[in-house]
Design an enzyme around this catalytic site. Sequence first.
Site, mmCIF file in Angstrom:
data_model
loop_
_atom_site.group_PDB
_atom_site.id
_atom_site.type_symbol
_atom_site.label_atom_id
_atom_site.label_comp_id
_atom_site.label_asym_id
_atom_site.label_seq_id
_atom_site.Cartn_x
_atom_site.Cartn_y
_atom_site.Cartn_z
ATOM 1 N N HIS A 58 -36.171 3.329 18.939
ATOM 2 C CA HIS A 58 -36.964 2.112 19.193
ATOM 3 C C HIS A 58 -36.471 1.378 20.447
ATOM 4 O O HIS A 58 -36.455 0.148 20.489
ATOM 5 C CB HIS A 58 -36.932 1.174 17.976
ATOM 6 C CG HIS A 58 -37.537 1.773 16.752
ATOM 7 N ND1 HIS A 58 -38.899 1.760 16.506
ATOM 8 C CD2 HIS A 58 -36.986 2.444 15.712
ATOM 9 C CE1 HIS A 58 -39.142 2.385 15.360
ATOM 10 N NE2 HIS A 58 -37.997 2.818 14.868
ATOM 11 N N ASN A 131 -42.977 0.384 10.189
ATOM 12 C CA ASN A 131 -43.613 1.204 11.219
ATOM 13 C C ASN A 131 -45.127 1.040 11.124
ATOM 14 O O ASN A 131 -45.636 0.408 10.200
ATOM 15 C CB ASN A 131 -43.262 2.688 11.009
ATOM 16 C CG ASN A 131 -41.888 3.045 11.563
ATOM 17 O OD1 ASN A 131 -41.425 2.445 12.530
ATOM 18 N ND2 ASN A 131 -41.255 4.010 10.945
ATOM 19 N N TYR A 341 -28.633 -0.784 10.121
ATOM 20 C CA TYR A 341 -29.177 -1.706 11.126
ATOM 21 C C TYR A 341 -28.144 -2.747 11.549
ATOM 22 O O TYR A 341 -27.940 -2.999 12.727
ATOM 23 C CB TYR A 341 -30.467 -2.364 10.604
ATOM 24 C CG TYR A 341 -31.639 -1.441 10.787
ATOM 25 C CD1 TYR A 341 -31.686 -0.218 10.116
ATOM 26 C CD2 TYR A 341 -32.677 -1.744 11.641
ATOM 27 C CE1 TYR A 341 -32.729 0.662 10.298
ATOM 28 C CE2 TYR A 341 -33.734 -0.862 11.824
ATOM 29 C CZ TYR A 341 -33.762 0.329 11.159
ATOM 30 O OH TYR A 341 -34.794 1.204 11.353
#
Length: 510
Positions: A58, A131, A341
């Site tokens: 990303h 997404n 993350y």
Amino acid sequence: MTDDSKPPASTTDSGIPAPSDEYSLTVGPAGPIALHDHYVVQKMQHFNRERVPERVVHAKGSGAHGFFEVTEDVTQFTKAGFLAAVGKRTPVFARFSTVAGEQGFPDTVRDPRGFALKFYTEEGNYDHVGNNTPVFFVRDPSKFQDFIHSQKRLPDTGMRSNDMQWDFWTLSPESAHQVAILMSDRGTPRTLRNMNGYSSHTYSWVNAGGDRFWVKYHFKTVQGPENFTDDEAKAMTAEDPDFHRRDLRTAIDAGECPEWQLEMQIMPFAEAGDYRFNPFDLTKVWPHGDYPPIVVGRLVLDRNPENFFAEVEQSSFNPSNLVPGIGLSPDKMLMARTFSYHDTHLHRVGPNYEQLPINAPKVEVRSYNKDGAMTYRHAGAQPVYAPNSYGGPQADPARGADLGWPVDAGELGRYAYEKHREDDDFGQAGTLYREVMSDVDREHLVTNIVSHASSEVGDEMQLRVIAYWANVDPELGARVAAGLGHENGSSDGHASAQAAELVAGRANRA
Ligand code: NDP
């Protein structure tokens, strides 16, 4: 010209008036540059540090600010404060992205798109990190890094490789559903405004009475889903590599603020065990007929970032940022992401990334984490440990309780997902092909697959590609075989015969 009409004086980063914006300090006009020319030296030093590492996935993103507004009462399902009343608005920052390409990659390449949202709620930040597809390529986090490597670049040539992509996909049949969507025209959305966003994962909600539900989020584009054809997407990579970024910014500047309707699928907690599909398997959807989506609210993006780096690049989303009333589920990919993350942001932006304005919550932070590089916010003289006797903050389990679920204790081991009665790697992709796609969608799916699998993909790999699609649907397999030149009677006799056998075998089983 009066003094007032002059631009303000430039300074060092310490605010000291700069000596010159044009000339470095030298010994005479042709002499060496002095090392103590701190202004120019510091300019160079800062320039060398302008980039933080780009995201491994990303990397290329575009973002905008906006708000989420509740339009229907969902208090029977969740006690989340930001969803507590119809009409309630919460500020949001959104970041959309391609997945595999680097920062400078063209926007319109075939790829899933990230759909990340940060809700600045009164109970802390709630991040939705989804997404534009309702499913994913793998269902176990141990395969994620390998999957991403297969989409990136070869170690020797530094080039992307369709052969490598098909190798991974065909060896990972659970990818078929997502690859079917990726290879459809939904793999090349026309604009960021014309795509849906999905949680993909199953999450949990709990209401004020303690009733729990399994839920899936669908942000449906109000602009309507629109896609490029393969040819249009490829042409746009040359015409305007920043097409999606430009389109989003231009639309918002023009007051055409994009909007999405949030619709939720809600499954009563007790139904998960008997559901026909494993409801926590990230490669599956819950068919709408089983759990019809209900409208919850609307997301509107109405303000462009003022500084791309500070806002879009440094924005950091984390699926473990969940507010009271919203919890995780036994989806193994989701559980792994709650580690991954935060970890990547610690590495990429720094241990205090959550203190940056784009990431900071709008509520007071009272945590016992302290210090570290770039500490900006601090708690003053409060105790630095808990428990303490000096009035430091105390957890309130009634407000911050983890949302759990019953677990059948078993042997510690490495397990596949428990199969529910209709679980099959190819089934839902087949339903999509046969029952949802139009004739044009099917035609484009075939030509997109054929175009992708024709480019530097060898014969043996093409046979595996044919077998993969024949498993999804025999007719689709046959069309891919024909498109790749492996139908019976084509010039490559050996491979064609094998392809025909593969397709026939699937057809007999179907
Ligand atoms: P439905 O007929 O109720 O819904 C099908 C959904 O498929 C549509 O609502 C739309 O989702 C999406 N869709 C339409 N055209 C395409 C396309 N060309 N490529 C990808 N998705 C498309 O069927 P079911 O819910 O029973 O599901 C059937 C199949 O539809 C699934 O196997 C799955 O492949 C696909 N699908 C299902 C979704 C779900 O959450 N149930 C979501 C997306 C796809 P949307 O309105 O979200 O655009």
